[in-house]
Design an enzyme around this catalytic site. Sequence first.
Site, PDB file in Angstrom:
ATOM      1  N   LYS A 107       0.864  -1.185   0.000  1.00  0.00           N
ATOM      2  CA  LYS A 107       0.000   0.000   0.000  1.00  0.00           C
ATOM      3  C   LYS A 107       0.894   1.227   0.000  1.00  0.00           C
ATOM      4  O   LYS A 107       2.009   1.180   0.516  1.00  0.00           O
ATOM      5  CB  LYS A 107      -0.882   0.027   1.259  1.00  0.00           C
TER       6      LYS A 107
ATOM      7  N   ASP B 182      -6.928   4.294  -4.639  1.00  0.00           N
ATOM      8  CA  ASP B 182      -7.629   4.046  -3.374  1.00  0.00           C
ATOM      9  C   ASP B 182      -8.306   5.381  -3.060  1.00  0.00           C
ATOM     10  O   ASP B 182      -8.586   6.161  -3.990  1.00  0.00           O
ATOM     11  CB  ASP B 182      -6.651   3.610  -2.259  1.00  0.00           C
TER      12      ASP B 182
HETATM   13  P1  NDP Z   1     -13.043   7.342  -2.755  1.00  0.00           P
HETATM   14  O1  NDP Z   1     -11.975   8.337  -2.614  1.00  0.00           O
HETATM   15  O2  NDP Z   1     -13.644   7.091  -4.075  1.00  0.00           O
HETATM   16  O3  NDP Z   1     -14.231   7.668  -1.740  1.00  0.00           O
HETATM   17  C1  NDP Z   1     -13.987   7.753  -0.365  1.00  0.00           C
HETATM   18  C2  NDP Z   1     -15.272   8.169   0.325  1.00  0.00           C
HETATM   19  O4  NDP Z   1     -15.100   8.048   1.741  1.00  0.00           O
HETATM   20  C3  NDP Z   1     -15.641   9.601   0.079  1.00  0.00           C
HETATM   21  O5  NDP Z   1     -17.026   9.728   0.142  1.00  0.00           O
HETATM   22  C4  NDP Z   1     -14.955  10.325   1.241  1.00  0.00           C
HETATM   23  O6  NDP Z   1     -15.562  11.541   1.583  1.00  0.00           O
HETATM   24  C5  NDP Z   1     -15.125   9.340   2.362  1.00  0.00           C
HETATM   25  N1  NDP Z   1     -13.987   9.472   3.288  1.00  0.00           N
HETATM   26  C6  NDP Z   1     -12.685   9.261   3.017  1.00  0.00           C
HETATM   27  N2  NDP Z   1     -11.908   9.519   4.080  1.00  0.00           N
HETATM   28  C7  NDP Z   1     -12.741   9.900   5.037  1.00  0.00           C
HETATM   29  C8  NDP Z   1     -12.543  10.290   6.380  1.00  0.00           C
HETATM   30  N3  NDP Z   1     -11.317  10.331   6.934  1.00  0.00           N
HETATM   31  N4  NDP Z   1     -13.650  10.613   7.094  1.00  0.00           N
HETATM   32  C9  NDP Z   1     -14.891  10.567   6.518  1.00  0.00           C
HETATM   33  N5  NDP Z   1     -15.129  10.207   5.255  1.00  0.00           N
HETATM   34  C10 NDP Z   1     -14.085   9.880   4.529  1.00  0.00           C
HETATM   35  O7  NDP Z   1     -12.435   5.990  -2.140  1.00  0.00           O
HETATM   36  P2  NDP Z   1     -12.935   4.490  -2.339  1.00  0.00           P
HETATM   37  O8  NDP Z   1     -14.410   4.434  -2.492  1.00  0.00           O
HETATM   38  O9  NDP Z   1     -12.081   3.872  -3.367  1.00  0.00           O
HETATM   39  O10 NDP Z   1     -12.503   3.848  -0.949  1.00  0.00           O
HETATM   40  C11 NDP Z   1     -13.382   3.738   0.172  1.00  0.00           C
HETATM   41  C12 NDP Z   1     -12.887   2.650   1.092  1.00  0.00           C
HETATM   42  O11 NDP Z   1     -12.872   1.388   0.405  1.00  0.00           O
HETATM   43  C13 NDP Z   1     -11.461   2.818   1.635  1.00  0.00           C
HETATM   44  O12 NDP Z   1     -11.385   2.261   2.918  1.00  0.00           O
HETATM   45  C14 NDP Z   1     -10.635   1.973   0.659  1.00  0.00           C
HETATM   46  O13 NDP Z   1      -9.404   1.572   1.215  1.00  0.00           O
HETATM   47  C15 NDP Z   1     -11.569   0.795   0.479  1.00  0.00           C
HETATM   48  N6  NDP Z   1     -11.340  -0.022  -0.713  1.00  0.00           N
HETATM   49  C16 NDP Z   1     -11.340   0.518  -1.967  1.00  0.00           C
HETATM   50  C17 NDP Z   1     -11.166  -0.284  -3.071  1.00  0.00           C
HETATM   51  C18 NDP Z   1     -11.246   0.246  -4.460  1.00  0.00           C
HETATM   52  O14 NDP Z   1     -11.188  -0.551  -5.391  1.00  0.00           O
HETATM   53  N7  NDP Z   1     -11.411   1.534  -4.662  1.00  0.00           N
HETATM   54  C19 NDP Z   1     -10.897  -1.727  -2.929  1.00  0.00           C
HETATM   55  C20 NDP Z   1     -10.991  -2.206  -1.573  1.00  0.00           C
HETATM   56  C21 NDP Z   1     -11.182  -1.358  -0.529  1.00  0.00           C
HETATM   57  P3  NDP Z   1     -14.752  12.924   1.347  1.00  0.00           P
HETATM   58  O15 NDP Z   1     -14.893  13.173  -0.112  1.00  0.00           O
HETATM   59  O16 NDP Z   1     -15.459  13.893   2.207  1.00  0.00           O
HETATM   60  O17 NDP Z   1     -13.340  12.689   1.779  1.00  0.00           O
HETATM   61  O1  8G0 Z   2      -7.923  -2.193  -0.414  1.00  0.00           O
HETATM   62  C1  8G0 Z   2      -7.799  -2.758  -1.479  1.00  0.00           C
HETATM   63  O2  8G0 Z   2      -7.943  -3.968  -1.619  1.00  0.00           O
HETATM   64  C2  8G0 Z   2      -7.461  -1.966  -2.710  1.00  0.00           C
HETATM   65  C3  8G0 Z   2      -7.801  -0.632  -2.743  1.00  0.00           C
HETATM   66  C4  8G0 Z   2      -7.514   0.083  -3.892  1.00  0.00           C
HETATM   67  C5  8G0 Z   2      -6.866  -0.525  -4.965  1.00  0.00           C
HETATM   68  C6  8G0 Z   2      -6.511  -1.858  -4.890  1.00  0.00           C
HETATM   69  C7  8G0 Z   2      -5.835  -2.511  -6.068  1.00  0.00           C
HETATM   70  O3  8G0 Z   2      -4.719  -2.981  -5.922  1.00  0.00           O
HETATM   71  O4  8G0 Z   2      -6.453  -2.549  -7.120  1.00  0.00           O
HETATM   72  C8  8G0 Z   2      -6.821  -2.582  -3.759  1.00  0.00           C
END
Ligand code: NDP
Ligand code: 8G0
Length: 452
Positions: free
Chosen positions: A126, A166
């Site tokens: 990461k 992410d």
């Molecule tokens: P995005 O950046 O697309 O969206 C994140 C969302 O969460 C936004 O709505 C953001 O709001 C909110 N958020 C982020 N940080 C905070 C915080 N500190 N407090 C409150 N709200 C927060 O990210 P993703 O949707 O990609 O990721 C969301 C979660 O899923 C994370 O934990 C990530 O690690 C996990 N994840 C993502 C994957 C992927 O493929 N994208 C795969 C597996 C897990 P704001 O705009 O206000 O910051």
């Molecule tokens: O948390 C995860 O598994 C994650 C989040 C964002 C990207 C990736 C990836 O390697 O595609 C994994």
Amino acid sequence: MNEVTEKVYQKACQLDPNQKEYLQAVGVFLNSMDKIVDDRPELTYHKILERVIEPERVVMFRVPWIDDKGQLQINRGFRVQHSSAIGPYKGGLRFHASVNLSILKFLGFEQTFKNSLTGLPMGGGKGGSDFSPRGKSDAEVMRFCQSFMTELYRHIGPDTDVPAGDIGVGGREVGYMFGQYKRLTNSFTGVLTGKGLSFGGSLIRPEATGYGLVYISDAILKGEGLSLEGKRCIVSGSGNVAQYTVEKLNQLGAIPVTLSDSNGMIYDEEGITLEKLAFVKQLKNVKRGRIAEYKDKYPQANYIPRDKQIANPIWDVKADYAFPCATQNEITIEDARNLVNNHVKYVGQGANMPCTAEAEKLMMDAGVLIAPAKAANAGGVAVSGLEMCQNSMRLAWTKEEVDARLKNIMTNIYQNMSAAADKYSEHNNFIDGANIAGFLKVADAMLGQGYV
Ligand code: NDP
Ligand code: 8G0
């Protein structure tokens, strides 16, 4: 914890007493390991637990960039290369003001076991930066991404370490970083995943985490004689994972009623339909707006600003199931009490480590079914693995092909974590099941490769 795991945990605490998220993730994992240390004494002899909690390598660097006013800005960049036991390091990059070494170490640690669960040959890693893309111009984001990659490129590669997006890193940022990597190395390879479709990206990668979360949830609920049909669902966040969770919930007949961001939440009692979701995607992904604007378009919805002094009202909405899809520790013990009191039966973790350890324990003890993040959100990295595979073969699969593979991977994860729970822990303890099933493959690979 038992004597063996407690000793490993105490050493981790002594080494990094201030890394609270990392120690939290290690603590929850070691609790599950209690159940296998007696069964596999060779793991203790070869100090596998002590080794596996320590990242193989951590890279930290400075990222200087020039803002639109011509001022020099400095951010901090990181890459935690946690484990290469079963494949090249693989995991996302997070750009958010809250990013620090503790958070990236917890994420790299969790990634290792998640990637193992997918059945694909990927190690765990990461990275990211405390740079926040919010409020920055496209040109500023590009200059930042180029500077970030100017250091990172020497540490990654398609057979070494393959980053992706992410929080705060979407298609735009991945594209800028890929362009810079290509320019610096004079090579066009699958070094990043989540790329645009015109330069090596995979169909279904944007959808994969949310879709995978709903696929595995559907399988788990069916296993209990429950279903998604007509069920009211709390979804937090409004980014990539939240959006495609809402999409697939709709497609499978459930009724998502909330979305949020760090400023507040919306509650739409009538349900967030596919048409309303199209508005949210435009608002968040194109206009880069805030979820508060949902109420301007759909006035029947409630908007509740976030007051950090009190329990988050999103977890106090009357619903059947909850899908935290925003960030770590978004469900605290007070929130968990609200979920239990409201008889929420199932929590599918879209975000990584969305529950504090106390919240998770309270819900488990109350009989709430929990799908832990390393299983429930593995669809994202799984399709990243499929993107790597397509890049290596220099071909591209159809969306039907990728979606079918994603479904199959999520079903296998459910079966493997469920079987490990039954064998080593207790029925439906998917937290133990996912930790154990993910860990055993990594442990066997480490044993086979000697003291590395
Ligand atoms: P995005 O950046 O697309 O969206 C994140 C969302 O969460 C936004 O709505 C953001 O709001 C909110 N958020 C982020 N940080 C905070 C915080 N500190 N407090 C409150 N709200 C927060 O990210 P993703 O949707 O990609 O990721 C969301 C979660 O899923 C994370 O934990 C990530 O690690 C996990 N994840 C993502 C994957 C992927 O493929 N994208 C795969 C597996 C897990 P704001 O705009 O206000 O910051
Ligand atoms: O948390 C995860 O598994 C994650 C989040 C964002 C990207 C990736 C990836 O390697 O595609 C994994």
